[in-house]
Design a protein around this motif. Structure first.
Motif, PDB file in Angstrom:
ATOM      1  N   ASN A  29      -8.834   6.978  -5.041  1.00 18.89           N
ATOM      2  CA  ASN A  29      -8.423   8.496  -5.194  1.00 18.89           C
ATOM      3  C   ASN A  29      -9.389   9.153  -4.135  1.00 18.89           C
ATOM      4  OD1 ASN A  29     -10.241  10.292  -6.843  1.00 18.89           O
ATOM      5  ND2 ASN A  29      -9.869   8.431  -8.243  1.00 18.89           N
ATOM      6  N   MET A  30      -9.067  10.149  -3.457  1.00 17.05           N
ATOM      7  CA  MET A  30     -10.005  10.918  -2.519  1.00 17.05           C
ATOM      8  C   MET A  30     -11.053  11.404  -3.129  1.00 17.05           C
ATOM      9  SD  MET A  30      -6.769  12.558  -0.542  1.00 17.05           S
ATOM     10  CE  MET A  30      -7.720  13.267   0.685  1.00 17.05           C
ATOM     11  N   LEU A  31     -10.879  12.118  -4.249  1.00 19.89           N
ATOM     12  CA  LEU A  31     -12.075  12.747  -5.042  1.00 19.89           C
ATOM     13  C   LEU A  31     -13.138  11.844  -5.420  1.00 19.89           C
ATOM     14  CD1 LEU A  31     -13.329  15.452  -6.306  1.00 19.89           C
ATOM     15  CD2 LEU A  31     -11.878  14.929  -8.059  1.00 19.89           C
ATOM     16  N   ASP A  32     -12.742  10.668  -6.015  1.00 21.78           N
ATOM     17  CA  ASP A  32     -13.816   9.838  -6.195  1.00 21.78           C
ATOM     18  C   ASP A  32     -14.534   9.290  -5.004  1.00 21.78           C
ATOM     19  OD1 ASP A  32     -13.444  10.038  -9.015  1.00 21.78           O
ATOM     20  OD2 ASP A  32     -12.368   8.199  -9.257  1.00 21.78           O
ATOM     21  N   ALA A  33     -13.657   8.784  -4.025  1.00 21.09           N
ATOM     22  CA  ALA A  33     -14.227   8.400  -2.566  1.00 21.09           C
ATOM     23  C   ALA A  33     -15.142   9.133  -2.138  1.00 21.09           C
ATOM     24  CB  ALA A  33     -13.083   8.125  -1.758  1.00 21.09           C
TER      25      ALA A  33
ATOM     26  N   TYR B  44      -6.620  12.857  -6.661  1.00 17.87           N
ATOM     27  CA  TYR B  44      -7.489  12.767  -7.729  1.00 17.87           C
ATOM     28  C   TYR B  44      -7.495  11.727  -8.833  1.00 17.87           C
ATOM     29  CZ  TYR B  44      -7.388  17.411  -5.627  1.00 17.87           C
ATOM     30  OH  TYR B  44      -7.145  18.505  -4.901  1.00 17.87           O
ATOM     31  N   GLY B  45      -6.351  10.830  -8.631  1.00 17.47           N
ATOM     32  CA  GLY B  45      -6.310   9.836  -9.847  1.00 17.47           C
ATOM     33  C   GLY B  45      -4.897   9.535 -10.339  1.00 17.47           C
ATOM     34  N   GLU B  46      -4.610   8.471 -10.844  1.00 13.80           N
ATOM     35  CA  GLU B  46      -3.061   8.406 -11.194  1.00 13.80           C
ATOM     36  C   GLU B  46      -2.771   9.183 -12.489  1.00 13.80           C
ATOM     37  OE1 GLU B  46      -1.194   5.878  -9.531  1.00 13.80           O
ATOM     38  OE2 GLU B  46      -3.173   6.181  -8.421  1.00 13.80           O
ATOM     39  N   ASP B  47      -3.808   9.461 -13.309  1.00 12.25           N
ATOM     40  CA  ASP B  47      -3.504  10.388 -14.388  1.00 12.25           C
ATOM     41  C   ASP B  47      -4.685  11.490 -14.436  1.00 12.25           C
ATOM     42  OD1 ASP B  47      -5.540   8.899 -15.484  1.00 12.25           O
ATOM     43  OD2 ASP B  47      -3.981   7.468 -16.281  1.00 12.25           O
ATOM     44  N   GLY B  48      -4.815  12.163 -15.708  1.00 12.11           N
ATOM     45  CA  GLY B  48      -5.855  13.222 -15.776  1.00 12.11           C
ATOM     46  C   GLY B  48      -5.196  14.690 -15.395  1.00 12.11           C
ATOM     47  N   PRO B  49      -6.207  15.768 -15.681  1.00 12.53           N
ATOM     48  CA  PRO B  49      -5.627  16.997 -15.503  1.00 12.53           C
ATOM     49  C   PRO B  49      -5.490  17.347 -14.101  1.00 12.53           C
ATOM     50  CG  PRO B  49      -7.888  16.908 -15.795  1.00 12.53           C
ATOM     51  CD  PRO B  49      -7.565  15.408 -16.160  1.00 12.53           C
ATOM     52  N   TYR B  50      -5.583  16.752 -12.913  1.00  9.37           N
ATOM     53  CA  TYR B  50      -5.452  17.098 -11.642  1.00  9.37           C
ATOM     54  C   TYR B  50      -4.472  16.229 -11.083  1.00  9.37           C
ATOM     55  CZ  TYR B  50      -9.715  19.892 -12.127  1.00  9.37           C
ATOM     56  OH  TYR B  50     -10.768  20.731 -12.527  1.00  9.37           O
ATOM     57  N   ARG B  51      -3.779  15.464 -11.985  1.00 13.19           N
ATOM     58  CA  ARG B  51      -2.744  14.332 -11.334  1.00 13.19           C
ATOM     59  C   ARG B  51      -1.840  14.969 -10.452  1.00 13.19           C
ATOM     60  NH1 ARG B  51       2.111  12.857 -13.227  1.00 13.19           N
ATOM     61  NH2 ARG B  51       2.899  10.468 -12.979  1.00 13.19           N
ATOM     62  N   ASP B  52      -1.136  16.076 -10.540  1.00  9.02           N
ATOM     63  CA  ASP B  52      -0.161  16.506  -9.724  1.00  9.02           C
ATOM     64  C   ASP B  52      -0.682  17.505  -8.726  1.00  9.02           C
ATOM     65  OD1 ASP B  52       1.747  15.199 -11.276  1.00  9.02           O
ATOM     66  OD2 ASP B  52       1.867  16.720 -12.752  1.00  9.02           O
TER      67      ASP B  52
ATOM     68  N   LEU C 180       0.648  -1.276  -0.114  1.00  8.95           N
ATOM     69  CA  LEU C 180       0.060  -0.111  -0.044  1.00  8.95           C
ATOM     70  C   LEU C 180       0.805   1.309  -0.001  1.00  8.95           C
ATOM     71  CD1 LEU C 180      -3.155   0.209   2.064  1.00  8.95           C
ATOM     72  CD2 LEU C 180      -1.698   2.372   1.971  1.00  8.95           C
ATOM     73  N   GLN C 181       0.651   2.131  -1.029  1.00  6.41           N
ATOM     74  CA  GLN C 181       1.238   3.390  -1.083  1.00  6.41           C
ATOM     75  C   GLN C 181       0.639   4.735  -1.351  1.00  6.41           C
ATOM     76  OE1 GLN C 181       1.775   5.160  -3.896  1.00  6.41           O
ATOM     77  NE2 GLN C 181       1.791   3.777  -5.626  1.00  6.41           N
ATOM     78  N   ASN C 182       0.902   5.703  -0.935  1.00  6.09           N
ATOM     79  CA  ASN C 182       0.126   6.754  -1.551  1.00  6.09           C
ATOM     80  C   ASN C 182       1.253   8.099  -1.928  1.00  6.09           C
ATOM     81  OD1 ASN C 182       0.868   7.729   1.114  1.00  6.09           O
ATOM     82  ND2 ASN C 182      -1.103   8.390   1.832  1.00  6.09           N
ATOM     83  N   TYR C 183       2.177   7.639  -2.438  1.00  5.49           N
ATOM     84  CA  TYR C 183       3.330   8.413  -3.019  1.00  5.49           C
ATOM     85  C   TYR C 183       2.599   9.409  -4.014  1.00  5.49           C
ATOM     86  CZ  TYR C 183       6.774   5.085  -1.324  1.00  5.49           C
ATOM     87  OH  TYR C 183       7.332   4.227  -0.424  1.00  5.49           O
ATOM     88  N   ARG C 184       3.176  10.531  -4.294  1.00  3.10           N
ATOM     89  CA  ARG C 184       2.630  11.332  -5.443  1.00  3.10           C
ATOM     90  C   ARG C 184       2.926  10.791  -6.597  1.00  3.10           C
ATOM     91  NH1 ARG C 184       6.269  14.479  -2.527  1.00  3.10           N
ATOM     92  NH2 ARG C 184       7.768  14.550  -4.664  1.00  3.10           N
ATOM     93  N   PRO C 185       1.930  10.731  -7.646  1.00  5.22           N
ATOM     94  CA  PRO C 185       2.022  10.099  -8.777  1.00  5.22           C
ATOM     95  C   PRO C 185       3.718  10.169  -9.581  1.00  5.22           C
ATOM     96  CG  PRO C 185      -0.033  11.185  -8.792  1.00  5.22           C
ATOM     97  CD  PRO C 185       0.709  11.816  -7.548  1.00  5.22           C
ATOM     98  N   GLY C 186       4.012   8.996  -9.554  1.00  2.39           N
ATOM     99  CA  GLY C 186       5.270   9.127 -10.387  1.00  2.39           C
ATOM    100  C   GLY C 186       6.504   8.720  -9.402  1.00  2.39           C
ATOM    101  N   VAL C 187       6.230   8.878  -8.082  1.00  8.11           N
ATOM    102  CA  VAL C 187       7.196   8.841  -7.165  1.00  8.11           C
ATOM    103  C   VAL C 187       7.598   7.145  -7.148  1.00  8.11           C
ATOM    104  CG1 VAL C 187       8.136   8.911  -4.557  1.00  8.11           C
ATOM    105  CG2 VAL C 187       6.993  10.640  -5.782  1.00  8.11           C
ATOM    106  N   ALA C 188       6.445   6.195  -7.137  1.00 11.14           N
ATOM    107  CA  ALA C 188       6.838   4.745  -6.833  1.00 11.14           C
ATOM    108  C   ALA C 188       7.603   4.308  -7.819  1.00 11.14           C
ATOM    109  CB  ALA C 188       5.452   4.194  -6.845  1.00 11.14           C
ATOM    110  N   ALA C 189       7.396   5.081  -9.169  1.00 12.87           N
ATOM    111  CA  ALA C 189       8.446   4.431 -10.338  1.00 12.87           C
ATOM    112  C   ALA C 189       9.733   4.783 -10.262  1.00 12.87           C
ATOM    113  CB  ALA C 189       7.813   4.765 -11.514  1.00 12.87           C
TER     114      ALA C 189
END
Length: 413
Positions: free
Chosen positions: A204-208, A132-140, A99-108
């Motif tokens: 992601n928090m927004l969908d939840a 907000y999701g793994e990708d998309g306009p609010y990813r970062d 389980l991780q909640n790194y910023r997108p791209g950090v895990a890679a």
């Protein structure tokens, strides 16, 4: 002697590489059910150790960290070192859940992305949490609780028109996301039990927080009813008046779904006689709220509760935390748990939101010190004492020994 009943997740291992609230809270729920949760944190400790909500410090562990990390072991590792990354990969090879909640791209960048870890452990349930999701306009964008609440639309479902929306009185987005991730892990493990397949799970928090509003948003998207806040602080735009929190002469009470005629008789408001709640409750929301508020302000909370409950109305007190903790139903339910922590003393915190009569959740250990279990976890992986000492010497891992802390504290004048 009767053998103790195994807990539901006994034998499962969770590698928790999350920080702050949502991820650690989800991992703690798994630990409460018996999973061996290994919290992987930096050698100096996870960020939450140094940022307590409300400024609530402890002796060695602040209250925020204490509340979100029970039933875990701490492995303190420098993930910027090759030795540290190698240790975590070895740990993942023995795990059921990562389980991780790194910023997108950090895990890679750390070599801890799903594809890399799946190659090591094909049956792994890999949970990636984001704002907000793994990708998309609010990813970062920063996935912070208040910002998610604001975007969810829920703040504009309560309060007065023209006044600023009021956020929830709890870290709602974080807590809902944690519960969503916990639910997702259990479902993915059930799938694996049936098929042998691990998989990637994204939360992601927004969908939840959006999907939590299943009924409210369907009223808007299917029923076409817009959000409309009135001049009075009605508690919800999609519920007929009078509905909300009302001031009394000595406090507040909550009132919901009252039939207007009987309510008028109880509070002494003759204009309610003959009114239909389903009709007037929508068309005269502000007027009904204001008249109810004026009547309830004339006497005490207890007076009105006694009268309203006796008449079958849906009414209840408005608690602060002191009231909540002392409430007889809360005490009867065993909602809070108490246990002894080696550095923080007697601890009382909220317990478990579920009851399993054959396999109850328990507190086996309190929140760990930084790297308290580093040596123990590495021994599980087959590292010798000399190998652990070498890793400690080069700074790839860190440990805090409980015995040394207790000795140091006892020596402090």
């Amino acid at each position: 002697m009767t053998e103790p009943t195994p807990r539901i997740l006994d034998g499962y291992r969770v590698v928790d590489c999350s920080i702050a609230m949502a991820g650690p809270f989800a991992a703690q729920r798994l630990g409460d059910l018996g999973a061996d949760v290994v919290k992987v944190e930096p050698t100096a400790g996870e960020w939450q150790r140094f940022a307590a909500a409300g400024g609530a410090q402890g002796n060695r562990i602040n209250v925020s960290f204490l509340s979100l990390n029970r039933n875990k072991r701490s492995l303190a590792v420098d993930l910027k070192s090759e030795a540290g990354k190698s240790i975590v990969r070895e740990l993942v090879a023995t795990a059921d859940v990562f389980l991780q909640n790194y910023r997108p791209g950090v895990a890679a960048r750390l070599g801890l992305d799903y594809e890399t870890l799946r190659a090591l452990n094909p049956s792994l349930v890999y949970v990636s949490m984001s704002g907000y999701g793994e990708d998309g306009p609010y990813r970062d964008r920063p996935g912070q609780d208040l910002l998610i609440q604001a975007m969810s639309g829920a703040m504009l479902s309560a309060g007065r028109a023209g006044e600023p929306p009021t956020p929830a009185g709890q870290y709602l987005a974080d807590a809902v996301t944690a519960s969503t991730a916990f639910e997702a892990v259990l479902a993915a493990l059930l799938h694996r039990e049936r098929t042998g397949e691990g998989q990637l799970v994204t939360v992601n928090m927004l969908d939840a927080l959006t999907t939590l509003q299943m009924q409210e948003l369907s009223v808007f998207t299917v029923g076409g009813v817009p959000q409309h806040r009135g001049e009075q602080p009605n508690a919800h735009v999609y519920i007929r008046a009078p509905y909300g929190v009302f001031a009394t002469s000595d406090g507040y009470l909550a009132l919901g779904f009252a039939e207007l005629g009987p309510l008028g008789e109880v509070i002494g408001e003759p204009s309610f006689a003959g009114l239909d709640a389903e009709e007037h409750g929508w068309t005269h929301r502000d007027e009904l709220y204001a008249k109810t508020a004026a009547r309830l302000a004339t006497d005490t909370t207890q007076h009105w509760l006694d009268a309203l409950l006796a008449a079958g109305m849906w009414a209840g007190p408005v608690y602060g935390y002191e009231d909540l903790v002392a409430d007889p139903q809360i005490i009867h339910n065993g909602t809070f748990v108490e246990y002894d922590h080696p550095t923080e003393g007697r601890v009382k915190t909220p317990g478990f939101p579920y009851r399993f009569h054959r396999t109850p959740a328990t507190v086996e250990r309190g929140a760990p010190l930084v790297g308290e279990h580093t040596r123990e976890v590495l021994a599980d992986l087959g590292f010798s004492e000399d190998a652990v000492d070498a890793l400690l010497a080069e700074g790839a891992v860190a440990e805090t020994t409980l015995s040394a802390v207790v000795t140091a504290d006892s020596a402090t004048p």
